[in-house]
Scaffold this motif. Structure first.
Motif, mmCIF file in Angstrom:
data_model
loop_
_atom_site.group_PDB
_atom_site.id
_atom_site.type_symbol
_atom_site.label_atom_id
_atom_site.label_comp_id
_atom_site.label_asym_id
_atom_site.label_seq_id
_atom_site.Cartn_x
_atom_site.Cartn_y
_atom_site.Cartn_z
ATOM 1 N N ILE A 46 0.834 -1.206 0.000
ATOM 2 C CA ILE A 46 0.000 0.000 0.000
ATOM 3 C C ILE A 46 0.868 1.256 0.000
ATOM 4 O O ILE A 46 0.603 2.216 -0.735
ATOM 5 C CB ILE A 46 -0.954 -0.021 1.205
ATOM 6 C CG1 ILE A 46 -1.977 -1.146 1.045
ATOM 7 C CG2 ILE A 46 -1.665 1.321 1.352
ATOM 8 C CD1 ILE A 46 -2.869 -1.336 2.241
ATOM 9 N N GLY A 47 1.908 1.256 0.829
ATOM 10 C CA GLY A 47 2.808 2.413 0.848
ATOM 11 C C GLY A 47 3.495 2.623 -0.487
ATOM 12 O O GLY A 47 3.651 3.767 -0.952
ATOM 13 N N THR A 48 3.909 1.524 -1.117
ATOM 14 C CA THR A 48 4.548 1.637 -2.429
ATOM 15 C C THR A 48 3.587 2.181 -3.468
ATOM 16 O O THR A 48 3.960 3.024 -4.300
ATOM 17 C CB THR A 48 5.072 0.259 -2.873
ATOM 18 O OG1 THR A 48 5.954 -0.256 -1.879
ATOM 19 C CG2 THR A 48 5.811 0.366 -4.195
ATOM 20 N N VAL A 49 2.330 1.710 -3.427
ATOM 21 C CA VAL A 49 1.328 2.183 -4.390
ATOM 22 C C VAL A 49 1.059 3.674 -4.204
ATOM 23 O O VAL A 49 0.964 4.434 -5.181
ATOM 24 C CB VAL A 49 0.034 1.362 -4.242
ATOM 25 C CG1 VAL A 49 -1.103 1.999 -5.039
ATOM 26 C CG2 VAL A 49 0.253 -0.065 -4.716
ATOM 27 N N ILE A 50 0.944 4.101 -2.937
ATOM 28 C CA ILE A 50 0.685 5.523 -2.673
ATOM 29 C C ILE A 50 1.848 6.381 -3.145
ATOM 30 O O ILE A 50 1.655 7.423 -3.801
ATOM 31 C CB ILE A 50 0.422 5.740 -1.169
ATOM 32 C CG1 ILE A 50 -0.890 5.052 -0.754
ATOM 33 C CG2 ILE A 50 0.360 7.227 -0.840
ATOM 34 C CD1 ILE A 50 -1.166 5.125 0.723
ATOM 35 N N TYR A 51 3.068 5.957 -2.850
ATOM 36 C CA TYR A 51 4.242 6.725 -3.289
ATOM 37 C C TYR A 51 4.322 6.773 -4.811
ATOM 38 O O TYR A 51 4.608 7.837 -5.401
ATOM 39 C CB TYR A 51 5.513 6.113 -2.713
ATOM 40 C CG TYR A 51 6.783 6.736 -3.275
ATOM 41 C CD1 TYR A 51 7.207 7.987 -2.854
ATOM 42 C CD2 TYR A 51 7.524 6.061 -4.259
ATOM 43 C CE1 TYR A 51 8.353 8.569 -3.384
ATOM 44 C CE2 TYR A 51 8.662 6.637 -4.793
ATOM 45 C CZ TYR A 51 9.081 7.882 -4.343
ATOM 46 O OH TYR A 51 10.203 8.454 -4.879
ATOM 47 N N LYS A 52 4.088 5.631 -5.461
ATOM 48 C CA LYS A 52 4.151 5.593 -6.915
ATOM 49 C C LYS A 52 3.085 6.489 -7.531
ATOM 50 O O LYS A 52 3.330 7.169 -8.534
ATOM 51 C CB LYS A 52 3.976 4.155 -7.400
ATOM 52 C CG LYS A 52 4.102 3.995 -8.905
ATOM 53 C CD LYS A 52 3.922 2.539 -9.315
ATOM 54 C CE LYS A 52 4.008 2.408 -10.840
ATOM 55 N NZ LYS A 52 3.815 0.998 -11.279
#
Length: 439
Positions: A46-52
């Motif tokens: 989820i954190g990776t998706v938000i950052y991306k």
């Protein structure tokens, strides 16, 4: 041990067996550990998706460095109340937001198919102008609404279209466009201008039966007709979108090396997911709504501080915020020899403003009890009328030039010989025969 309850369901009762209890506890510990790892992985994902998503929408474009000017405009208005600085900072801050609003709309259109995607582009294509107009209308600044929409029309038809032709002409000697789409948009523009021309003519000639009432009633009826015509045009274009796109290669000549020019680039895949597009669309629309409030409130104070009329700010400066995305898009596609897209951005956006946003503001004013009409004053209406006529005649002229170039050399020579033969036949046979009959 197996037992049966009253419902007849067999239940295995192994609680008394210590070995089974130990195995069951061990399996539960392993399952809990696996779930914990999955939860940590999900949080990381989820954190990776938000950052991306943030990087793709906001951080990947240098133009978005102007976004902090929006909050800075609000801060300056709260602390200093200097309207000139508030207007400049707000205008700089709303420009990248308007561009991102168009970007998220295009991304969402990838997942909705051609019909819903076309409706989304038609609805949110000029959302910035619509938001600014609705707020100005709510605060009673009817003249600001009229002048800002007029400025958007003139900016799209003259500046955006002109810079698209210029930038495309630098890269290529000749460009192509879809004849059918250009004819439809030009006809809709002429129809919209006629709707604006009637109230202004009625007011200028002083032939109203009831002063002020007849003009307002004519504007409201014309607005309803324009809205219905715009909805009909959208339905027509969406139902015939494949046919219109198919005619693009059959009716228009490709210049230069045709084999090379006809190799179209593949359509790029979407950069963000469907729900990301929906979320970012809501975020950018909300940010534009908040910032447009401070931008519109600062217009009159900016006019007094700078010593310039409100008309100049509304017609020239205010449309810059909403047309930034149109300029960048039209230039980019014109340089890629995709003039159809540039014409769709410039002329299509003008059609949407004149056929939808302006009549929609009249209807909204009617609902809210605001006397919004289509009388943009005589000089402004005449300027818009001459601009639309110029664009329509230019499109017809370009179509004629492209058609002549599609004819092979021997066909052009044959047409000229036929013309010479007609002139000789008239001068040597028909004219003497008519002269003899008269005698």
């Amino acid at each position: 041990m197996e037992s049966a309850d009253e419902t007849g369901i067999h239940v295995v009762d192994d609680i008394g067996d210590p070995e089974i209890r130990e195995v069951d506890a061990q399996q539960r510990r392993i399952q809990a550990f696996s779930v914990g790892l999955e939860g940590a992985g999900d949080r990381k994902t989820i954190g990776t998706v938000i950052y991306k998503s943030i990087y793709t929408v906001i951080l990947s474009k240098k133009f978005n460095l102007l976004i902090p000017f929006g909050p800075l405009a609000i801060f300056v208005q709260k602390k200093t109340n200097q309207n000139g600085w508030v207007f400049i900072l707000g205008l700089l801050g709303i420009m990248p937001l308007a561009e991102r609003l168009g970007y998220t709309t295009e991304q969402l259109a990838f997942y909705s198919g051609p019909t819903i995607g076309g409706l989304l582009n038609a609805t949110f294509g000029n959302a910035t102008e619509l938001i600014i107009s609705i707020y100005a209308l709510r605060t009673g600044r009817i003249r600001v609404v009229q002048l800002s929409l007029l400025g958007s029309l003139l900016s799209n038809l003259l500046f955006v279209l002109g810079i698209a032709f210029f930038s495309g002409g630098i890269v290529r000697k000749e460009q192509v466009f879809n004849k059918a789409t250009a004819v439809v948009d030009s006809g809709l523009l002429l129809m919209a201008v006629m709707g604006l021309l009637f109230p202004a003519s009625l007011h200028s000639t002083g032939t109203e039966v009831h002063l002020g009432v007849s003009e307002l009633a004519l504007s409201r009826v014309s607005s309803c007709v324009l809205l219905l015509a715009y909805v009909a045009s959208i339905i027509f274009q969406l139902k015939n979108i494949k046919h219109l796109e198919g005619n693009q290669h059959g009716e228009i000549l490709y210049s230069g090396d045709q084999d090379q020019d006809q190799d179209e680039e593949g359509e790029a895949p979407p950069e963000i997911s469907k729900w990301e597009s929906v979320i970012w669309l809501g975020i950018t629309a909300a940010a534009i709504s908040i910032l447009s409030e401070y931008l519109v409130d600062a217009i009159e104070g900016t006019s007094l501080a700078w010593g310039v009329p409100v008309a100049f700010i509304s017609v020239i400066l205010l449309p810059i915020g909403g047309n930034t995305a149109a300029v960048t898009t039209s230039v980019m596609f014109a340089m890629k020899d995709k003039l159809d897209v540039s014409l769709g951005v410039a002329i299509g956006s003008s059609t949407q403003i004149s056929m939808f946003i302006i009549p929609f503001c009249v209807v909204v004013g009617w609902i809210f009890g605001r006397p919004v009409d289509l009388n943009f004053q005589l000089f402004e209406t005449a300027t818009l009328f001459m601009t639309v006529l110029f664009v329509a005649f230019m499109m017809q002229w370009l179509q004629a030039i492209l058609y002549m170039k599609t004819l092979p050399p021997d066909t052009s020579l044959l047409l000229s010989k036929q013309q010479e033969l007609k002139q000789w036949y008239y001068s040597r046979i028909l004219k003497p025969r008519n002269t003899g009959r008269q005698k």
